[in-house]
Design a protein around this motif. Structure first.
Motif, PDB file in Angstrom:
ATOM      1  N   GLY A  89      69.096  -2.167  43.741  1.00 47.46           N
ATOM      2  CA  GLY A  89      70.109  -2.857  42.943  1.00 47.46           C
ATOM      3  C   GLY A  89      69.994  -4.345  42.799  1.00 47.46           C
ATOM      4  O   GLY A  89      70.911  -4.986  42.275  1.00 47.46           O
ATOM      5  N   GLY A  90      68.898  -4.956  43.242  1.00 48.54           N
ATOM      6  CA  GLY A  90      68.765  -6.396  43.086  1.00 48.54           C
ATOM      7  C   GLY A  90      67.616  -6.946  43.898  1.00 48.54           C
ATOM      8  O   GLY A  90      66.805  -6.206  44.452  1.00 48.54           O
ATOM      9  N   THR A  91      67.579  -8.262  43.987  1.00 52.19           N
ATOM     10  CA  THR A  91      66.499  -8.948  44.709  1.00 52.19           C
ATOM     11  C   THR A  91      67.096 -10.056  45.556  1.00 52.19           C
ATOM     12  O   THR A  91      67.708 -10.990  45.020  1.00 52.19           O
ATOM     13  CB  THR A  91      65.477  -9.558  43.737  1.00 52.19           C
ATOM     14  N   PRO A  92      66.950 -10.004  46.870  1.00 57.39           N
ATOM     15  CA  PRO A  92      67.488 -11.074  47.710  1.00 57.39           C
ATOM     16  C   PRO A  92      66.623 -12.327  47.634  1.00 57.39           C
ATOM     17  O   PRO A  92      65.459 -12.276  47.224  1.00 57.39           O
ATOM     18  CB  PRO A  92      67.438 -10.465  49.114  1.00 57.39           C
ATOM     19  N   GLU A  93      67.186 -13.431  48.034  1.00 54.61           N
ATOM     20  CA  GLU A  93      66.437 -14.678  48.085  1.00 54.61           C
ATOM     21  C   GLU A  93      65.514 -14.691  49.306  1.00 54.61           C
ATOM     22  O   GLU A  93      65.870 -14.155  50.365  1.00 54.61           O
ATOM     23  CB  GLU A  93      67.394 -15.870  48.178  1.00 54.61           C
ATOM     24  N   GLY A 152      62.952  -6.820  42.677  1.00 57.99           N
ATOM     25  CA  GLY A 152      63.262  -5.678  43.524  1.00 57.99           C
ATOM     26  C   GLY A 152      62.216  -5.321  44.559  1.00 57.99           C
ATOM     27  O   GLY A 152      62.401  -4.369  45.320  1.00 57.99           O
ATOM     28  N   ARG A 153      61.110  -6.061  44.601  1.00 60.17           N
ATOM     29  CA  ARG A 153      60.087  -5.844  45.619  1.00 60.17           C
ATOM     30  C   ARG A 153      59.977  -7.092  46.480  1.00 60.17           C
ATOM     31  O   ARG A 153      60.385  -8.184  46.063  1.00 60.17           O
ATOM     32  CB  ARG A 153      58.718  -5.565  44.973  1.00 60.17           C
ATOM     33  N   GLY A 154      59.410  -6.954  47.663  1.00 57.94           N
ATOM     34  CA  GLY A 154      59.279  -8.118  48.516  1.00 57.94           C
ATOM     35  C   GLY A 154      58.400  -7.854  49.711  1.00 57.94           C
ATOM     36  O   GLY A 154      57.785  -6.789  49.847  1.00 57.94           O
ATOM     37  N   THR A 190      48.619  -5.067  73.625  1.00 60.51           N
ATOM     38  CA  THR A 190      50.033  -4.968  73.279  1.00 60.51           C
ATOM     39  C   THR A 190      50.231  -4.207  71.982  1.00 60.51           C
ATOM     40  O   THR A 190      49.307  -4.021  71.199  1.00 60.51           O
ATOM     41  CB  THR A 190      50.672  -6.365  73.117  1.00 60.51           C
ATOM     42  N   VAL A 191      51.459  -3.769  71.782  1.00 68.47           N
ATOM     43  CA  VAL A 191      51.882  -3.198  70.511  1.00 68.47           C
ATOM     44  C   VAL A 191      52.622  -4.285  69.759  1.00 68.47           C
ATOM     45  O   VAL A 191      53.467  -4.982  70.321  1.00 68.47           O
ATOM     46  CB  VAL A 191      52.807  -1.988  70.749  1.00 68.47           C
ATOM     47  N   LEU A 192      52.290  -4.468  68.484  1.00 66.27           N
ATOM     48  CA  LEU A 192      52.948  -5.522  67.721  1.00 66.27           C
ATOM     49  C   LEU A 192      54.426  -5.206  67.542  1.00 66.27           C
ATOM     50  O   LEU A 192      54.794  -4.133  67.080  1.00 66.27           O
ATOM     51  CB  LEU A 192      52.291  -5.671  66.341  1.00 66.27           C
ATOM     52  N   ARG A 193      55.254  -6.154  67.900  1.00 63.51           N
ATOM     53  CA  ARG A 193      56.699  -5.999  67.768  1.00 63.51           C
ATOM     54  C   ARG A 193      57.170  -6.383  66.375  1.00 63.51           C
ATOM     55  O   ARG A 193      58.144  -5.838  65.863  1.00 63.51           O
ATOM     56  CB  ARG A 193      57.388  -6.880  68.827  1.00 63.51           C
ATOM     57  N   LYS A 194      56.456  -7.341  65.757  1.00 66.64           N
ATOM     58  CA  LYS A 194      56.803  -7.811  64.414  1.00 66.64           C
ATOM     59  C   LYS A 194      55.577  -7.699  63.514  1.00 66.64           C
ATOM     60  O   LYS A 194      54.445  -7.799  63.970  1.00 66.64           O
ATOM     61  CB  LYS A 194      57.293  -9.259  64.446  1.00 66.64           C
ATOM     62  N   ARG A 195      55.848  -7.522  62.220  1.00 67.19           N
ATOM     63  CA  ARG A 195      54.756  -7.421  61.263  1.00 67.19           C
ATOM     64  C   ARG A 195      55.283  -7.758  59.872  1.00 67.19           C
ATOM     65  O   ARG A 195      56.447  -7.477  59.557  1.00 67.19           O
ATOM     66  CB  ARG A 195      54.175  -5.994  61.276  1.00 67.19           C
ATOM     67  N   LEU A 196      54.451  -8.364  59.033  1.00 64.12           N
ATOM     68  CA  LEU A 196      54.787  -8.559  57.628  1.00 64.12           C
ATOM     69  C   LEU A 196      54.574  -7.241  56.895  1.00 64.12           C
ATOM     70  O   LEU A 196      53.459  -6.713  56.873  1.00 64.12           O
ATOM     71  CB  LEU A 196      53.903  -9.649  57.014  1.00 64.12           C
ATOM     72  N   VAL A 197      55.649  -6.699  56.308  1.00 61.37           N
ATOM     73  CA  VAL A 197      55.564  -5.392  55.662  1.00 61.37           C
ATOM     74  C   VAL A 197      56.146  -5.462  54.253  1.00 61.37           C
ATOM     75  O   VAL A 197      57.039  -6.267  53.966  1.00 61.37           O
ATOM     76  CB  VAL A 197      56.295  -4.306  56.483  1.00 61.37           C
ATOM     77  N   PRO A 198      55.669  -4.597  53.348  1.00 60.09           N
ATOM     78  CA  PRO A 198      56.233  -4.527  51.995  1.00 60.09           C
ATOM     79  C   PRO A 198      57.625  -3.926  52.026  1.00 60.09           C
ATOM     80  O   PRO A 198      57.920  -3.021  52.819  1.00 60.09           O
ATOM     81  CB  PRO A 198      55.254  -3.614  51.246  1.00 60.09           C
ATOM     82  N   LEU A 199      58.478  -4.407  51.129  1.00 59.32           N
ATOM     83  CA  LEU A 199      59.860  -3.952  51.048  1.00 59.32           C
ATOM     84  C   LEU A 199      60.236  -3.644  49.605  1.00 59.32           C
ATOM     85  O   LEU A 199      59.650  -4.194  48.663  1.00 59.32           O
ATOM     86  CB  LEU A 199      60.813  -5.030  51.589  1.00 59.32           C
ATOM     87  N   ALA A 242      67.039  -7.643  61.897  1.00 58.88           N
ATOM     88  CA  ALA A 242      65.814  -6.851  61.971  1.00 58.88           C
ATOM     89  C   ALA A 242      64.642  -7.528  61.285  1.00 58.88           C
ATOM     90  O   ALA A 242      63.581  -6.918  61.137  1.00 58.88           O
ATOM     91  CB  ALA A 242      66.052  -5.470  61.349  1.00 58.88           C
ATOM     92  N   GLY A 243      64.832  -8.767  60.856  1.00 54.07           N
ATOM     93  CA  GLY A 243      63.739  -9.476  60.216  1.00 54.07           C
ATOM     94  C   GLY A 243      64.240 -10.453  59.178  1.00 54.07           C
ATOM     95  O   GLY A 243      65.443 -10.709  59.064  1.00 54.07           O
ATOM     96  N   THR A 244      63.293 -10.974  58.390  1.00 60.46           N
ATOM     97  CA  THR A 244      63.597 -11.965  57.357  1.00 60.46           C
ATOM     98  C   THR A 244      62.765 -11.675  56.122  1.00 60.46           C
ATOM     99  O   THR A 244      61.565 -11.384  56.218  1.00 60.46           O
ATOM    100  CB  THR A 244      63.277 -13.390  57.851  1.00 60.46           C
ATOM    101  N   VAL A 245      63.387 -11.760  54.957  1.00 60.48           N
ATOM    102  CA  VAL A 245      62.649 -11.640  53.697  1.00 60.48           C
ATOM    103  C   VAL A 245      61.840 -12.924  53.501  1.00 60.48           C
ATOM    104  O   VAL A 245      62.381 -14.028  53.552  1.00 60.48           O
ATOM    105  CB  VAL A 245      63.616 -11.441  52.507  1.00 60.48           C
ATOM    106  N   THR A 246      60.536 -12.769  53.295  1.00 61.96           N
ATOM    107  CA  THR A 246      59.682 -13.954  53.130  1.00 61.96           C
ATOM    108  C   THR A 246      59.356 -14.227  51.664  1.00 61.96           C
ATOM    109  O   THR A 246      59.184 -15.376  51.269  1.00 61.96           O
ATOM    110  CB  THR A 246      58.380 -13.802  53.929  1.00 61.96           C
ATOM    111  N   SER A 247      59.236 -13.190  50.851  1.00 57.99           N
ATOM    112  CA  SER A 247      59.054 -13.360  49.407  1.00 57.99           C
ATOM    113  C   SER A 247      59.654 -12.149  48.712  1.00 57.99           C
ATOM    114  O   SER A 247      59.683 -11.048  49.279  1.00 57.99           O
ATOM    115  CB  SER A 247      57.580 -13.531  49.032  1.00 57.99           C
ATOM    116  N   ALA A 248      60.142 -12.340  47.482  1.00 53.78           N
ATOM    117  CA  ALA A 248      60.785 -11.246  46.748  1.00 53.78           C
ATOM    118  C   ALA A 248      60.792 -11.554  45.265  1.00 53.78           C
ATOM    119  O   ALA A 248      60.972 -12.711  44.857  1.00 53.78           O
ATOM    120  CB  ALA A 248      62.214 -11.025  47.250  1.00 53.78           C
ATOM    121  N   LEU A 249      60.611 -10.506  44.461  1.00 57.44           N
ATOM    122  CA  LEU A 249      60.628 -10.635  43.012  1.00 57.44           C
ATOM    123  C   LEU A 249      60.819  -9.248  42.409  1.00 57.44           C
ATOM    124  O   LEU A 249      60.118  -8.299  42.787  1.00 57.44           O
ATOM    125  CB  LEU A 249      59.318 -11.257  42.511  1.00 57.44           C
TER     126      LEU A 249
END
Length: 293
Positions: A227-231, A252-254, A214-223, A243-250
Motif C-alpha cells: 500500500g505504499g513506500t516508506p521513507e 513499493g520495493r526497498g 558466527t551466524v549473521l544477526r543482521k543483513r541487508l535484505v530486499p523488502l 526489527a531493522g531500518t529501511v535503507t532505500s525504497a522506491l
C-alpha cells in the motif's frame, strides 16, 4: 527494444598505476586482485580495521592501470585513504575525470554490449561482477559511452534504482553506509565481493571471524511494502521491538538492514504503518536459512 542505459554521474574513476599497483591493492582490499583481467572486473571493498565498509568499488583493468569505479562524491576521500596505505609501494593514485561510467541492463543488453565492445576498442564493456542480472558497466570517454548507449532506451537514476531493488542488490551510499555496515552484512560473500582464501587485508580478521565462527544477526535484505513506500530511515517494527531500518525504497520495493531473529519471531513487521515483507531472490535465499555469511 528491451534494454536500458544511462551514464551514472554518481560514480567516478580513480586510477592506480605503477609496478606495485596490483600488489598494493591486493594487500588492502577484500577480494583477490589477481583475478582482475581485461575482461574480468572485480568487486571489492576497503574496510576499517573493525571490518566495516569504508569504500566499496568495482575494479577494472585499463591499459596500464587498475581503475576503481567508486562513489563520485567520495572519490577524493578514497584517494587520500589509499595514499595512507601506500607507504613505499611504487604506485601512483589519481582521478580520471575523462572516463565516464555507463550502466546497461535488460534482455537485449548482452547483444548491445557485445556490439559496442567489438566496434570500439577504446571502450571497456564489462559484466557487472556482483550479479549477472545487473547487466554491464561501460568505461570510456563520455562520447564513446553515449554512442554505445544510444542503442538502448534512455534511463534515469531512478530506473536503475528500480532495477537493483527488484534484484535486491544493495548499493552505497543508500544501503551500504560508510564506517557503519559490516561487509558481510552487505551480502558481500554472495555478491562476489570477498575472497576468504587470499592473504591478509584491512579488516580481514573480523570478516573471517564473522564468516567462520558466527551466524549473521543482521543483513541487508530486499523488502516489499503493502500500500505504499516508506521513507529511507524508517524503522521496521515487529510489535514493540525494532526489527531493522529501511535503507532505500522506491515504488513499493526497498532494502533494509534487518535483525533476522526479530523478523523471524514476528507475526507482522511494519514500516510507518505499512506491512513489510522480506523478499528472497534466488541468489540470497540460501543464506537466509540460518543466515550463513
Amino acid at each position: 527494444m528491451t534494454a536500458s542505459g544511462l551514464i551514472d554521474t554518481r560514480r567516478a574513476m580513480l586510477a592506480v598505476r605503477g609496478p606495485d599497483a596490483r600488489t598494493f591493492l591486493q594487500g588492502i582490499l577484500t577480494n583477490d586482485v589477481g583475478r582482475l583481467g581485461p575482461e574480468t572486473p572485480v568487486y571489492a571493498a576497503l574496510l576499517s580495521p573493525q571490518g566495516k565498509v569504508l569504500f566499496d568499488m568495482i575494479l577494472a583493468w585499463w591499459n596500464d592501470a587498475v581503475l576503481l569505479d567508486a562513489e563520485a562524491d567520495r572519490l577524493p576521500d578514497l584517494a587520500r585513504r589509499l595514499a595512507l596505505y601506500r607507504l613505499r609501494a611504487k604506485a601512483e593514485i589519481g582521478e580520471m575525470p575523462e572516463i565516464a561510467v555507463g550502466l546497461l541492463w535488460g534482455a537485449d543488453a548482452g547483444a548491445i554490449a557485445e556490439a559496442a565492445g567489438r566496434e570500439n576498442p577504446d571502450l571497456r564493456v564489462l559484466p557487472d561482477p556482483r550479479l549477472p542480472d545487473l547487466g554491464y558497466r561501460l568505461y570510456g570517454a563520455r562520447a564513446d559511452v553515449e554512442a554505445a548507449l544510444a542503442a538502448a532506451e534512455p534511463a534515469t537514476a531512478e530506473d536503475w534504482t528500480r532495477h537493483r531493488l527488484a534484484l535486491g542488490v544493495p548499493e552505497a551510499p543508500d544501503d551500504i553506509r560508510a564506517d557503519e555496515t559490516f561487509w558481510l552484512e552487505a551480502n558481500a560473500a554472495l555478491l562476489n565481493g570477498v575472497d576468504f582464501r587470499k592473504g591478509c587485508y584491512v579488516g580481514q580478521e573480523v570478516t573471517a571471524r564473522m564468516h567462520h565462527k558466527t551466524v549473521l544477526r543482521k543483513r541487508l535484505v530486499p523488502l516489499s511494502f503493502d500500500g505504499g513506500t516508506p521513507e529511507p530511515g524508517t524503522a521496521l517494527m515487529a510489535g514493540e521491538k525494532e526489527a531493522g531500518t529501511v535503507t532505500s525504497a522506491l515504488d513499493g520495493r526497498g532494502i533494509g538492514l534487518v535483525r533476522l531473529d526479530r523478523w523471524e519471531d514476528a507475526e507482522t513487521v511494519t514500516a510507518d504503518g505499512l506491512t513489510a515483507h522480506m523478499v528472497a531472490p534466488g541468489w540470497l535465499a540460501p543464506a537466509l536459512t540460518g543466515s550463513a555469511a
